[in-house]
Design a protein around this motif. Structure first.
Motif, PDB file in Angstrom:
ATOM      1  N   PHE A  75      15.011   8.935  -0.932  1.00  0.00           N
ATOM      2  CA  PHE A  75      13.826   8.398  -1.856  1.00  0.00           C
ATOM      3  C   PHE A  75      14.498   6.906  -2.236  1.00  0.00           C
ATOM      4  N   SER A  76      13.722   6.117  -2.566  1.00  0.00           N
ATOM      5  CA  SER A  76      14.128   4.745  -3.104  1.00  0.00           C
ATOM      6  C   SER A  76      13.565   4.363  -4.334  1.00  0.00           C
ATOM      7  N   LEU A  77      14.409   3.734  -5.410  1.00  0.00           N
ATOM      8  CA  LEU A  77      13.995   3.644  -6.640  1.00  0.00           C
ATOM      9  C   LEU A  77      13.588   2.011  -6.710  1.00  0.00           C
TER      10      LEU A  77
ATOM     11  N   GLY B  55      17.718   3.048  -1.633  1.00  0.00           N
ATOM     12  CA  GLY B  55      17.361   4.031  -0.496  1.00  0.00           C
ATOM     13  C   GLY B  55      18.209   3.579   0.797  1.00  0.00           C
ATOM     14  N   SER B  56      18.326   2.547   0.775  1.00  0.00           N
ATOM     15  CA  SER B  56      19.194   2.167   2.084  1.00  0.00           C
ATOM     16  C   SER B  56      20.624   2.623   2.136  1.00  0.00           C
ATOM     17  N   SER B  57      21.314   2.552   1.052  1.00  0.00           N
ATOM     18  CA  SER B  57      22.883   3.216   1.095  1.00  0.00           C
ATOM     19  C   SER B  57      22.509   5.015   0.989  1.00  0.00           C
TER      20      SER B  57
ATOM     21  N   GLU C 164      15.021  12.423   6.305  1.00  0.00           N
ATOM     22  CA  GLU C 164      13.460  11.869   6.085  1.00  0.00           C
ATOM     23  C   GLU C 164      13.560  10.698   5.460  1.00  0.00           C
ATOM     24  N   ASP C 165      12.851   9.539   5.733  1.00  0.00           N
ATOM     25  CA  ASP C 165      12.980   8.345   5.011  1.00  0.00           C
ATOM     26  C   ASP C 165      11.698   8.465   4.203  1.00  0.00           C
ATOM     27  N   ALA C 166      11.827   8.951   2.728  1.00  0.00           N
ATOM     28  CA  ALA C 166      10.706   9.151   1.824  1.00  0.00           C
ATOM     29  C   ALA C 166      10.670   7.898   0.894  1.00  0.00           C
TER      30      ALA C 166
ATOM     31  N   THR D 116       9.399  -1.985  -6.275  1.00  0.00           N
ATOM     32  CA  THR D 116       7.904  -1.848  -6.054  1.00  0.00           C
ATOM     33  C   THR D 116       7.390  -0.398  -5.722  1.00  0.00           C
ATOM     34  N   LYS D 117       8.294   0.646  -5.731  1.00  0.00           N
ATOM     35  CA  LYS D 117       8.105   2.106  -5.289  1.00  0.00           C
ATOM     36  C   LYS D 117       7.401   2.838  -6.233  1.00  0.00           C
ATOM     37  N   ASN D 118       7.070   4.011  -6.066  1.00  0.00           N
ATOM     38  CA  ASN D 118       6.200   4.618  -6.990  1.00  0.00           C
ATOM     39  C   ASN D 118       6.847   4.677  -8.247  1.00  0.00           C
TER      40      ASN D 118
HETATM   41  C1  LIG Z   1      11.976   0.285   0.548  1.00  0.00           C
HETATM   42  C2  LIG Z   1      12.175   1.034   1.740  1.00  0.00           C
HETATM   43  C3  LIG Z   1      13.579   1.381   2.195  1.00  0.00           C
HETATM   44  C4  LIG Z   1      14.707   0.849   1.593  1.00  0.00           C
HETATM   45  O1  LIG Z   1      14.722   1.106   0.337  1.00  0.00           O
HETATM   46  P1  LIG Z   1      16.068   0.387  -0.781  1.00  0.00           P
HETATM   47  O2  LIG Z   1      15.922   1.195  -1.955  1.00  0.00           O
HETATM   48  O3  LIG Z   1      15.169  -0.975  -0.920  1.00  0.00           O
HETATM   49  O4  LIG Z   1      17.250   0.080  -0.102  1.00  0.00           O
HETATM   50  C5  LIG Z   1      13.637   2.079   3.230  1.00  0.00           C
HETATM   51  N1  LIG Z   1      12.578   2.338   3.935  1.00  0.00           N
HETATM   52  C6  LIG Z   1      11.346   2.282   3.644  1.00  0.00           C
HETATM   53  C7  LIG Z   1      10.092   2.662   4.531  1.00  0.00           C
HETATM   54  C8  LIG Z   1      11.159   1.512   2.612  1.00  0.00           C
HETATM   55  O5  LIG Z   1       9.976   1.134   2.096  1.00  0.00           O
END
Ligand SMILES: *Cc1c(COP(=O)(O)O)cnc(C)c1O
Length: 381
Positions: free
Chosen positions: A176-178, A57-59, A152-154, A181-183
Motif C-alpha cells: 500500500f502507498s500513503l 509504496g515504491s520502497s 500485489e501493487d495495492a 494523493t492516495k485514499n
Molecule cells: C502511487 C503509486 C505507487 C508508488 O507509491 P509511492 O508511495 O508514491 O512510492 C506505485 N504504484 C502505483 C500504481 C501507484 O499509483
C-alpha cells in the motif's frame, strides 16, 4: 467559476494535524511506537498476519521483492498500465520485467499470463488499477501452478475487497502507498502486509539498515559492549512516527472517507450515464477501492480527443489526471525491452482515452456539482 479544484487533494482534518503535533511534542519523532500501532492497524484492517511500514509504496515494492528472493536473472510478470515505480522497483532488484497486456478493465489480463511464464519467472505483480481488484482467483491459481510468488501493487486499493477477503490478505505480499494523493495519506509512506513471517521479518531487517535492533529499542536499553549487530547491508526505509501518526489518524476516519467516495462515485455514474463516454466498469466481486474515477474518451464517439477534454476542464478550473500512459510507451521500457506501441493494444488504447476526474473524500458538494456540470457541458455539445 470559483476556486480551482485540485486533483487528488488530501482530506486532512484537525485530528490528523493534532496527531502529528502530539508526536512532535512527544520527544520521539523517528520510527517507534506509533509506527508499530500503524502496523497493528493494518493487520486488523486487512486480516493479514503481519504488516511492515516503510517510507513509500515504491520502497515497499522493492523490499517485498528482495524479501521474496527476487534478484538478478529472475523475471517478474506485471502489466504496463501502472505508475513507473512498479516496474522500476523490479529493475532495482536486478530482475527483468515481463509485461502482459491488460484487459478492458485496465487490470492484468489473467488469460495472457501463462504464455509469459518462463523458467526464469519468479513472481506475478498485479496492480489493482484505480482500486479495482484484479482477477485474484486466476492469478493465485496460476502462481501456485508454476510455483511463483504474488506481490500485489495495492497503491490504489486501500479498502478494496475481493470475494470476501480484504486486499492485503490474498497474495504473498501486498503493498500500500500513503502518498499525498492516495485514499489515506501521510504525505509519503507505505505499508506491506503479508502472512508470511519470513517475508515480514526480512522486510523489517532490510528496512532498518540490516541491523538487529531498531533505534527505538536501541535507545531504550542500557548500553553494553555491542548494542546491535549488522546481519546484512540493509537500507534506511524507516517511516518516522511523525508520518505514521498522520496515517493512523487517517485510517480511523476511513469509514467516513469511503462512504463519501462512494457517494461521489455513484453520483458521477448517474449523471454521466447518458453521455457518449466510457465509465468505470462495474465491479461485482466485493468493494471497489474507488481511488480513481476514470472516464474513457473515444474520439469516434465524442468527436473529441482526450487532450481536448483535459484542456477544456482545465480551463474551467478542474484538475484531472491520466492513470496511466502505459509503460511500454515510456522511453526507458520501450528501448530496454524493444517494445512497440502495438505490442499491448489494450494498454495503448487506455493510455490514449483514459481521464481521471477529481474524486476525493474532502470534496465539497459544490465542487462535486461543478465537476458534474462541467463534464456535461463538454459532452452535451
Ligand atoms: C502511487 C503509486 C505507487 C508508488 O507509491 P509511492 O508511495 O508514491 O512510492 C506505485 N504504484 C502505483 C500504481 C501507484 O499509483
Amino acid at each position: 467559476m470559483g476556486n480551482r479544484i485540485i486533483f487528488g487533494k488530501p482530506d486532512i482534518k484537525k485530528e490528523d494535524i493534532q496527531s502529528a503535533v502530539d508526536v512532535l511534542r512527544s520527544g520521539w519523532i523517528g520510527m517507534g511506537a506509533v509506527t508499530e500501532a500503524l502496523e497493528r492497524a493494518f493487520v486488523k484492517f486487512t486480516g493479514a498476519r503481519y504488516a511492515a511500514a516503510v517510507t513509500s509504496g515504491s520502497s515497499g515494492l522493492f523490499l517485498s521483492m528482495l524479501a521474496s528472493g527476487i534478484g538478478k536473472g529472475d523475471e517478474v510478470i506485471t502489466s504496463p498500465m501502472t505508475f513507473p515505480a512498479t516496474a522500476s522497483e523490479v529493475i532495482h532488484t536486478g530482475a527483468r520485467v515481463r509485461f502482459v497486456d491488460v484487459d478492458s478493465t485496465g487490470n492484468i489480463d489473467a488469460a495472457k499470463i501463462e504464455r509469459a511464464v518462463t523458467r526464469k519467472t519468479k513472481a506475478i505483480l498485479p496492480i489493482h488499477l484505480h482500486g479495482r481488484p484484479c482477477d485474484m482467483s486466476a492469478v493465485m491459481s496460476l502462481a501456485r501452478k508454476h510455483g511463483l510468488m504474488v506481490i500485489e501493487d495495492a497503491a490504489h486499493a486501500f479498502g478494496a475487497t475481493y470475494r470476501g477477503k480484504s486486499i492485503g490478505n490474498i497474495g504473498d505480499a501486498t503493498v500500500f502507498s500513503l502518498y499525498a494523493t492516495k485514499n489515506i495519506t501521510a504525505a509519503e509512506g507505505g505499508v506491506v502486509t503479508t502472512s508470511n513471517k519470513k517475508i515480514a521479518d526480512r522486510i523489517r531487517l532490510l528496512r532498518s539498515y540490516g541491523i538487529t535492533k531498531t533505534a527505538w529499542s536501541r535507545f531504550g536499553k542500557k548500553n553494553n559492549k555491542m548494542p546491535y549487530d549488522t546481519l546484512i547491508p540493509g537500507y534506511n526505509f524507516e517511516i518516522p512516527d511523525l508520518l505514521s501518526a498522520i496515517a493512523l489518524s487517517q485510517m480511523k476516519g476511513y469509514a467516513r472517507k469511503s462512504a463519501r467516495r462512494k457517494l461521489i462515485w455513484d453520483r458521477y455514474n448517474r449523471h454521466f450515464q447518458q453521455l457518449p463516454i466510457g465509465l468505470p466498469p462495474l465491479y461485482s466481486e466485493g468493494n471497489h477501492g474507488m481511488h480513481l474515477y476514470a472516464i474513457s474518451v473515444d474520439r469516434e464517439k465524442t468527436g473529441m480527443d482526450r487532450e481536448t477534454v483535459r484542456r477544456r476542464l482545465n480551463a474551467m478550473g478542474i484538475g484531472t489526471g491520466i492513470h496511466f500512459v502505459s509503460l511500454h510507451l515510456h522511453s526507458y521500457f520501450r528501448d530496454t525491452y524493444g517494445l512497440k506501441p502495438g505490442d499491448f493494444p489494450n494498454a495503448l488504447r487506455i493510455s490514449r482515452q483514459t481521464l481521471s476526474l477529481p474524486l476525493a473524500s474532502g470534496m465539497t458538494e459544490h465542487e462535486v456539482n461543478r465537476v458534474i456540470q462541467s463534464v456535461k457541458r463538454i459532452f452535451n455539445g
